[in-house]
Design a protein around this motif. Structure first.
Motif, PDB file in Angstrom:
ATOM      1  N   ARG A 167       0.842  -1.209   0.000  1.00 37.76           N
ATOM      2  CA  ARG A 167       0.000   0.000   0.000  1.00 37.76           C
ATOM      3  C   ARG A 167       0.877   1.259   0.000  1.00 37.76           C
ATOM      4  N   ALA A 168       1.902   1.238   0.833  1.00 39.04           N
ATOM      5  CA  ALA A 168       2.794   2.394   0.912  1.00 39.04           C
ATOM      6  C   ALA A 168       3.531   2.622  -0.406  1.00 39.04           C
ATOM      7  N   LYS A 169       3.985   1.539  -1.052  1.00 39.43           N
ATOM      8  CA  LYS A 169       4.658   1.682  -2.346  1.00 39.43           C
ATOM      9  C   LYS A 169       3.726   2.267  -3.397  1.00 39.43           C
ATOM     10  N   GLY A 213       2.968  -9.053  -4.957  1.00 37.02           N
ATOM     11  CA  GLY A 213       3.438  -8.999  -6.337  1.00 37.02           C
ATOM     12  C   GLY A 213       3.297  -7.622  -6.940  1.00 37.02           C
ATOM     13  N   LEU A 214       2.201  -6.936  -6.635  1.00 39.72           N
ATOM     14  CA  LEU A 214       2.007  -5.583  -7.167  1.00 39.72           C
ATOM     15  C   LEU A 214       3.051  -4.633  -6.589  1.00 39.72           C
ATOM     16  N   GLY A 215       3.393  -4.812  -5.319  1.00 43.78           N
ATOM     17  CA  GLY A 215       4.460  -4.001  -4.746  1.00 43.78           C
ATOM     18  C   GLY A 215       5.771  -4.214  -5.482  1.00 43.78           C
ATOM     19  N   ALA A 216       6.046  -5.477  -5.853  1.00 38.37           N
ATOM     20  CA  ALA A 216       7.259  -5.771  -6.627  1.00 38.37           C
ATOM     21  C   ALA A 216       7.173  -5.149  -8.018  1.00 38.37           C
ATOM     22  N   ALA A 217       5.977  -5.126  -8.601  1.00 36.80           N
ATOM     23  CA  ALA A 217       5.796  -4.510  -9.912  1.00 36.80           C
ATOM     24  C   ALA A 217       6.060  -3.008  -9.855  1.00 36.80           C
ATOM     25  N   ALA A 257       9.341   1.552 -11.217  1.00 33.28           N
ATOM     26  CA  ALA A 257      10.071   2.715 -10.716  1.00 33.28           C
ATOM     27  C   ALA A 257      11.561   2.594 -11.013  1.00 33.28           C
ATOM     28  N   GLY A 258      12.071   1.362 -10.994  1.00 31.97           N
ATOM     29  CA  GLY A 258      13.485   1.165 -11.296  1.00 31.97           C
ATOM     30  C   GLY A 258      13.840   1.537 -12.727  1.00 31.97           C
ATOM     31  N   ILE A 259      12.922   1.303 -13.645  1.00 38.38           N
ATOM     32  CA  ILE A 259      13.137   1.718 -15.035  1.00 38.38           C
ATOM     33  C   ILE A 259      12.911   3.218 -15.171  1.00 38.38           C
ATOM     34  N   GLY A 260      11.827   3.697 -14.561  1.00 37.83           N
ATOM     35  CA  GLY A 260      11.451   5.105 -14.636  1.00 37.83           C
ATOM     36  C   GLY A 260      10.271   5.290 -15.571  1.00 37.83           C
ATOM     37  N   MET A 261       9.192   5.872 -15.074  1.00 37.01           N
ATOM     38  CA  MET A 261       7.988   5.993 -15.877  1.00 37.01           C
ATOM     39  C   MET A 261       8.175   6.949 -17.055  1.00 37.01           C
TER      40      MET A 261
END
Length: 406
Positions: free
Chosen positions: A74-76, A285-289, A294-298
């Motif tokens: 939720r926080a992510k 899983g959604l948190g990992a997504a 975010a790691g790629i950058g939107m």
């Protein structure tokens, strides 16, 4: 900033190595559901292997770990879309989220003489709940129409926002046309008139940086499975004062503080809208997504998809007999198209035999199909993990299939 190695990114998606009918899979159906990177698959697997327990119900180690993982997701999500976590209801997706608003906010408030404004390009999930509310309350529905290019006619939309209108439902990005609506401006105009706004963000959240706080809407719904997460996940953001004033939608465990036969004290939002055991592993899983995106950058994802869209649009436009629906000025990576003399389902079936996965049908947008006078279209929708070579393969397959159907 160093250039992104998109080939390495693509390698993160195991399913994309498949063959279909003996041909390499070309998956062009991201608007329907996004594929999952290994990091998401592994996060779900790890939860079930090492941490599986129910949330908010046990003080043992597994229960604590599960609760921390669920609330961590939720926080992510809240950070990802720039909202407060205590204003974010976790749910199964956009359809549930909009129904929550319909039944908990609109149904107790609307009455005969009130009106709801929807746009011609809405997904059924942002039409049917409002029809049900209108039937039960006596409210009416007004429709905002489109320009020839497939954009909202903003002058006509604002003219519809008369004093009897209590709610405006608008999609951020059309799942058929790819039209990116100026939701910040639209919500500002609605707020000036005291109209509550519900934005369907299903097709926006996977493809562009989101700042819901800056949009200025009252409710924003989005779906996890389109943004590389598991199915059965999503969220509704709502202004805190609206959440506090809304009654629970479903009753059961977790949404209460105390239950007596003479009355129940409900939990505070967002938990009062999260009855029962949630899709815990799905949200892990959604948190990992979210971490992965975010790691790629939107911004990088949006730029990549714009390049793919430009390539595909140019190539399709060069094929005789191909008609693309909608040419909006700002467009996401979605192309709905028709081929002269070919039914959309026949076209998609033959493309599948070439390994090309596109969607055919009405795309849960019957009113939009009626606007264009067609029963169905084919739709190619792109994600950052697609390649320019795949677009070339798609176009070559389309040319081949068109000859077969001629």
């Amino acid at each position: 900033m160093s250039a992104i190695d998109w080939a390495r990114v693509r390698a993160d998606f195991p399913l994309l190595t498949r063959e279909v009918h003996g041909k390499p899979l070309v998956y062009l159906d991201a608007a329907n559901t996004g594929q999952k990177p290994a990091a998401v698959i592994e996060a779900v697997d790890d939860f079930y292997r090492r941490h599986n327990a129910n949330v908010s119900r046990a003080v043992h180690t597994l229960g604590t770990e599960a609760t921390e993982a669920y609330e961590g997701a939720r926080a992510k999500l809240a950070r990802f879309v720039n909202v407060r976590g205590d204003e974010l209801v976790l749910c199964s997706g956009t359809t549930f989220a909009i129904n929550l608003v319909a039944y908990s906010w609109a149904l107790p408030r609307l009455k005969a003489g009130d009106a709801i404004v929807l746009t011609r390009m809405e997904h059924h999930a942002n039409i049917v709940p409002w029809q049900l509310v209108a039937q039960r309350t006596g409210a009416s529905i007004k429709v905002a129409e489109l320009t020839d290019s497939g954009e909202l006619d903003l002058d006509r939309l604002y003219a519809l926002l008369t004093p009897e209108v209590k709610l405006l439902g608008v999609t951020h990005v059309s799942n058929v046309l790819g039209t990116v609506n100026p939701v910040r401006e639209i919500c500002r105009e609605a707020r000036r008139r005291g109209i509550v706004t519900v934005v369907d963000g299903s097709q926006a959240a996977p493809h562009r940086a989101l700042d819901i706080a800056a949009i200025g809407c009252d409710f924003y719904a989005f779906t996890g499975h389109k943004m590389c997460g598991p199915t059965g996940t999503g969220a509704l953001w709502a202004r805190r004062e609206l959440l506090d004033a809304m009654p629970p939608f479903l009753g059961g465990g977790e949404m209460i503080k105390e239950v007596r036969f003479d009355g129940t004290v409900f939990n505070e939002g967002p938990h009062k809208f999260e009855a029962g055991t949630p899709n815990i592993a799905g949200f892990v899983g959604l948190g990992a997504a979210v971490d992965y995106l975010a790691g790629i950058g939107m911004d990088a994802i949006e730029a990549r998809e714009k390049a793919l869209l430009a390539h595909a649009t140019e190539a399709l436009s060069a094929i005789d007999g191909v008609r693309i629906l909608g040419r909006p000025r700002e467009k996401a990576a979605v192309i709905s198209f028709l081929v002269d003399g070919a039914h959309a389902h026949d076209l998609a079936t033959l493309l599948d035999l070439e390994g090309i996965a596109v969607r055919s049908g009405h795309h849960c947008a019957h009113p939009l199909m009626q606007h264009y006078g067609v029963p169905a279209t084919c739709r190619a929708s792109f994600a950052f993990y697609n390649t320019h070579e795949e677009i070339d393969a798609f176009v070559a397959a389309l040319v081949k299939v068109r000859r077969l159907l001629a």
